[in-house]
Enzyme design. Sequence first.
Site, short mmCIF file in Angstrom:
data_model
loop_
_atom_site.label_atom_id
_atom_site.label_comp_id
_atom_site.label_asym_id
_atom_site.label_seq_id
_atom_site.Cartn_x
_atom_site.Cartn_y
_atom_site.Cartn_z
N THR A 82 0.86 -1.18 0.00
CA THR A 82 0.00 0.00 0.00
C THR A 82 0.90 1.22 0.00
OG1 THR A 82 -1.80 -1.12 1.16
CG2 THR A 82 -1.78 1.28 1.25
N LYS A 157 -7.48 1.38 -2.71
CA LYS A 157 -7.10 0.95 -1.35
C LYS A 157 -7.32 2.08 -0.35
CE LYS A 157 -5.45 -1.59 1.98
NZ LYS A 157 -4.13 -2.23 1.97
N LYS A 225 -0.10 5.01 8.42
CA LYS A 225 0.59 5.25 7.15
C LYS A 225 -0.42 5.30 6.01
CE LYS A 225 2.16 2.02 4.66
NZ LYS A 225 1.79 1.24 3.46
#
Length: 273
Positions: A82, A157, A225
Amino acid sequence: MARHLAAAGHALTVYNRNPAKAEAWVAAHGGALAASPAHAAEGADAVISCVGNDDDLAGITLGRDGAFRAMRKGAVFIDHTTVSARIARQLAVEAKSLGLLSVDAPVSGGQAGAEKGALSIMCGGSEAAMAAASPLMGAYAGRIVHVGGPGAGQTTKMVNQIAIAGTLQGLSEAVRFAQIAGLDMDKALEAVSGGAAQSWQMVNRWGTMAADQFDFGFAIDWMRKDLGLALDEARANGASLPVAALVDQFYAEIQAMGGNRQDTSALIRRLPK
């Protein structure tokens, strides 16, 4: 994911930045051990990566010992990290210039999904890249969706993590409310999980959150994150993410409490019992 590929009959050469992890995997599952990403990529039909962040990904692909310099023309690069949509688009350009195919393919489903071979994979890339990548990803995926061009997988995502953040905050409040109200927690779950409030997080984390158990894979450090990537993208495209921004700060509180490596359901810890 590598185990499922090996079980499907693919010949694997593996590399990890922690050599002991790669050595242990080869000892358990077979295959060859590589000393660098470039070594692992030599002669391969496909190179599959999953690392930590943009800098990690740039290093293993474009660095001095990166995979791109060693991959043969026509090979496909599949990245499950990701990361930002920006680096996904950059790598797609770099790959095309080298005659490579590239798919940005972040996953959802956590450690359990990977172990069961039931991950949901959201993909960005060309039709040709998807045609090359899909049979391989099918070894460890329950769902593969080609969302769009380069970067679309990463942007999707972000959608996933935005939705999870809001869901987990609502679930945290619901669990804590039920506890303070003195409800039978099993009966309350049985009642509400059969209606509109039902979610994967509710079914799988209601009981563990109520029991203060937070060792179920995806760590808060990684969630922050990911939310940071989404918030950065929103600043660029003008989207408003007030709930995601608030939950990100709630996760910062859990980090300050020492919960960095606890899973994302530890969000409930900040709510008094």
